[in-house]
Design a protein around this motif. Structure first.
Motif, PDB file in Angstrom:
ATOM      1  N   GLY A 131       0.823  -1.198   0.000  1.00 19.43           N
ATOM      2  CA  GLY A 131       0.000   0.000   0.000  1.00 19.43           C
ATOM      3  C   GLY A 131       0.861   1.254   0.000  1.00 19.43           C
ATOM      4  O   GLY A 131       1.973   1.273   0.512  1.00 19.43           O
ATOM      5  N   GLY A 132       0.336   2.286  -0.596  1.00 19.00           N
ATOM      6  CA  GLY A 132       1.097   3.521  -0.672  1.00 19.00           C
ATOM      7  C   GLY A 132       2.170   3.441  -1.745  1.00 19.00           C
ATOM      8  O   GLY A 132       2.299   2.453  -2.466  1.00 19.00           O
ATOM      9  N   GLN A 133       2.970   4.475  -1.841  1.00 19.34           N
ATOM     10  CA  GLN A 133       4.000   4.536  -2.871  1.00 19.34           C
ATOM     11  C   GLN A 133       5.256   3.807  -2.422  1.00 19.34           C
ATOM     12  O   GLN A 133       5.723   3.971  -1.305  1.00 19.34           O
ATOM     13  CB  GLN A 133       4.331   5.995  -3.199  1.00 19.34           C
ATOM     14  CG  GLN A 133       5.247   6.160  -4.403  1.00 19.34           C
ATOM     15  CD  GLN A 133       5.501   7.628  -4.717  1.00 19.34           C
ATOM     16  OE1 GLN A 133       6.063   8.362  -3.899  1.00 19.34           O
ATOM     17  NE2 GLN A 133       5.085   8.058  -5.895  1.00 19.34           N
ATOM     18  N   ALA A 134       5.807   2.990  -3.321  1.00 21.15           N
ATOM     19  CA  ALA A 134       7.030   2.256  -3.018  1.00 21.15           C
ATOM     20  C   ALA A 134       8.232   3.179  -3.160  1.00 21.15           C
ATOM     21  O   ALA A 134       8.213   4.142  -3.926  1.00 21.15           O
ATOM     22  CB  ALA A 134       7.171   1.063  -3.963  1.00 21.15           C
ATOM     23  N   ASP A 135       9.296   2.854  -2.425  1.00 20.14           N
ATOM     24  CA  ASP A 135      10.535   3.623  -2.554  1.00 20.14           C
ATOM     25  C   ASP A 135      11.186   3.373  -3.916  1.00 20.14           C
ATOM     26  O   ASP A 135      11.831   4.259  -4.476  1.00 20.14           O
ATOM     27  CB  ASP A 135      11.516   3.239  -1.448  1.00 20.14           C
ATOM     28  CG  ASP A 135      10.999   3.585  -0.062  1.00 20.14           C
ATOM     29  OD1 ASP A 135      10.361   4.654   0.079  1.00 20.14           O
ATOM     30  OD2 ASP A 135      11.217   2.800   0.874  1.00 20.14           O
ATOM     31  N   PHE A 136      11.003   2.141  -4.422  1.00 22.76           N
ATOM     32  CA  PHE A 136      11.602   1.766  -5.701  1.00 22.76           C
ATOM     33  C   PHE A 136      10.615   0.942  -6.531  1.00 22.76           C
ATOM     34  O   PHE A 136       9.800   0.196  -5.989  1.00 22.76           O
ATOM     35  CB  PHE A 136      12.876   0.935  -5.492  1.00 22.76           C
ATOM     36  CG  PHE A 136      13.946   1.625  -4.712  1.00 22.76           C
ATOM     37  CD1 PHE A 136      14.804   2.532  -5.328  1.00 22.76           C
ATOM     38  CD2 PHE A 136      14.099   1.389  -3.348  1.00 22.76           C
ATOM     39  CE1 PHE A 136      15.778   3.181  -4.600  1.00 22.76           C
ATOM     40  CE2 PHE A 136      15.069   2.035  -2.616  1.00 22.76           C
ATOM     41  CZ  PHE A 136      15.912   2.934  -3.243  1.00 22.76           C
ATOM     42  N   ILE A 137      10.706   1.102  -7.832  1.00 18.83           N
ATOM     43  CA  ILE A 137       9.982   0.269  -8.781  1.00 18.83           C
ATOM     44  C   ILE A 137      10.996  -0.692  -9.401  1.00 18.83           C
ATOM     45  O   ILE A 137      12.045  -0.253  -9.893  1.00 18.83           O
ATOM     46  CB  ILE A 137       9.315   1.097  -9.893  1.00 18.83           C
ATOM     47  CG1 ILE A 137       8.419   2.174  -9.299  1.00 18.83           C
ATOM     48  CG2 ILE A 137       8.544   0.188 -10.842  1.00 18.83           C
ATOM     49  CD1 ILE A 137       7.267   1.643  -8.484  1.00 18.83           C
ATOM     50  N   ASP A 166       9.996   8.563  -9.694  1.00 20.23           N
ATOM     51  CA  ASP A 166       9.999   9.524 -10.792  1.00 20.23           C
ATOM     52  C   ASP A 166      10.710   8.987 -12.039  1.00 20.23           C
ATOM     53  O   ASP A 166      10.917   9.715 -13.013  1.00 20.23           O
ATOM     54  CB  ASP A 166      10.630  10.850 -10.355  1.00 20.23           C
ATOM     55  CG  ASP A 166      12.082  10.684  -9.901  1.00 20.23           C
ATOM     56  OD1 ASP A 166      12.612   9.548  -9.948  1.00 20.23           O
ATOM     57  OD2 ASP A 166      12.685  11.690  -9.480  1.00 20.23           O
ATOM     58  N   GLY A 167      11.097   7.690 -12.014  1.00 19.93           N
ATOM     59  CA  GLY A 167      11.653   7.061 -13.208  1.00 19.93           C
ATOM     60  C   GLY A 167      13.162   7.075 -13.321  1.00 19.93           C
ATOM     61  O   GLY A 167      13.714   6.620 -14.326  1.00 19.93           O
ATOM     62  N   LYS A 168      13.879   7.543 -12.299  1.00 23.84           N
ATOM     63  CA  LYS A 168      15.345   7.585 -12.357  1.00 23.84           C
ATOM     64  C   LYS A 168      15.917   6.220 -11.989  1.00 23.84           C
ATOM     65  O   LYS A 168      15.634   5.674 -10.927  1.00 23.84           O
ATOM     66  CB  LYS A 168      15.886   8.657 -11.411  1.00 23.84           C
ATOM     67  CG  LYS A 168      17.404   8.788 -11.445  1.00 23.84           C
ATOM     68  CD  LYS A 168      17.889   9.952 -10.618  1.00 23.84           C
ATOM     69  CE  LYS A 168      17.611   9.742  -9.145  1.00 23.84           C
ATOM     70  NZ  LYS A 168      18.155  10.856  -8.318  1.00 23.84           N
ATOM     71  N   THR A 169      16.711   5.654 -12.876  1.00 28.20           N
ATOM     72  CA  THR A 169      17.318   4.350 -12.631  1.00 28.20           C
ATOM     73  C   THR A 169      18.480   4.490 -11.651  1.00 28.20           C
ATOM     74  O   THR A 169      19.367   5.322 -11.829  1.00 28.20           O
ATOM     75  CB  THR A 169      17.843   3.722 -13.937  1.00 28.20           C
ATOM     76  OG1 THR A 169      16.738   3.548 -14.845  1.00 28.20           O
ATOM     77  CG2 THR A 169      18.508   2.381 -13.686  1.00 28.20           C
ATOM     78  N   VAL A 170      18.472   3.647 -10.597  1.00 28.33           N
ATOM     79  CA  VAL A 170      19.546   3.676  -9.613  1.00 28.33           C
ATOM     80  C   VAL A 170      20.390   2.405  -9.657  1.00 28.33           C
ATOM     81  O   VAL A 170      21.532   2.391  -9.184  1.00 28.33           O
ATOM     82  CB  VAL A 170      18.994   3.892  -8.189  1.00 28.33           C
ATOM     83  CG1 VAL A 170      18.311   5.243  -8.076  1.00 28.33           C
ATOM     84  CG2 VAL A 170      18.027   2.778  -7.794  1.00 28.33           C
TER      85      VAL A 170
END
Length: 202
Positions: free
Chosen positions: A78-84, A150-154
């Motif tokens: 639930g909620g927004q994940a830190d990473f996708i 926001d789509g930035k690859t880490v």
């Protein structure tokens, strides 16, 4: 034959069988930022939203999520994940040439590497060890990209292994081993191809 000699012969046969069994190997390459986080919540998905809903993907995501948990990542509840985490996987086939050697050209269906999309992939592939390839080779690849919301690859990586076509080796049975290889020593060296060898006893 004395019992001790029978036991010794049985032990020797078992040891030889263990030595003869090939250990899983994979070529692994990772790329990441120096400040890549090693903890946080993560939501796994496939590049194709329809595939994300499949039972096959859910099984793979559960395995990969368990491996990520060893490095401090937790499933997003639930909620927004830190990473996708965008997951890709493909099995391609490299056909043998007339002289029995293996062609450097492979053709496959699926997500064929870091950041690519579903479709046909044709390209060269690197070999693993000194396998004899008289009947063609199956090339199995697992890739993962970790991104911020926001789509930035880490972090991104790819693990590839090969099996002879006669040996079989379906992707579902190889997935846990590929996941281990991909996330071994996370985050791993950036921009360097390393060889993963499955630890003995597994």
């Amino acid at each position: 034959m004395p019992v001790t000699r029978l036991l010794a012969a049985a032990f020797l046969a078992t040891s030889l069988a263990a030595c003869a069994a090939p250990r899983f190997e994979a070529d692994v390459v990772r790329f990441h930022r120096n400040d890549v986080a090693q903890a946080g919540t993560v939501s796994l998905r496939h590049a194709d939203p329809k595939v994300t809903q499949s039972l096959e993907f859910q099984q793979y995501a559960a395995i990969l999520g368990e491996r990520l948990a060893r490095h401090g990542f937790r499933p997003a509840s639930g909620g927004q994940a830190d990473f996708i985490g965008e997951v890709g996987y493909v099995t391609s086939t490299r056909a043998p040439l007339r002289d029995g050697s293996s062609s450097p050209i492979s053709v496959g269906l699926g997500v064929g590497g870091i950041g690519s999309h579903v479709g046909v992939s044709v390209g060269t592939s690197f070999g693993l060890g000194q396998k004899k390839e008289n009947n063609g080779t199956r090339i199995h690849t697992l890739s993962l990209r970790l991104m911020t919301p926001d789509g930035k690859t880490v972090w991104e990586g790819r693990a590839t292994t090969e099996t002879d076509r006669e040996e079989g080796g379906d992707f579902a049975s190889l997935f846990p081993k590929l996941a281990d290889a991909l996330l071994s020593s996370f985050p791993g060296p950036s921009g360097k191809t390393t060889q993963y060898v499955e630890p003995s006893g597994r």
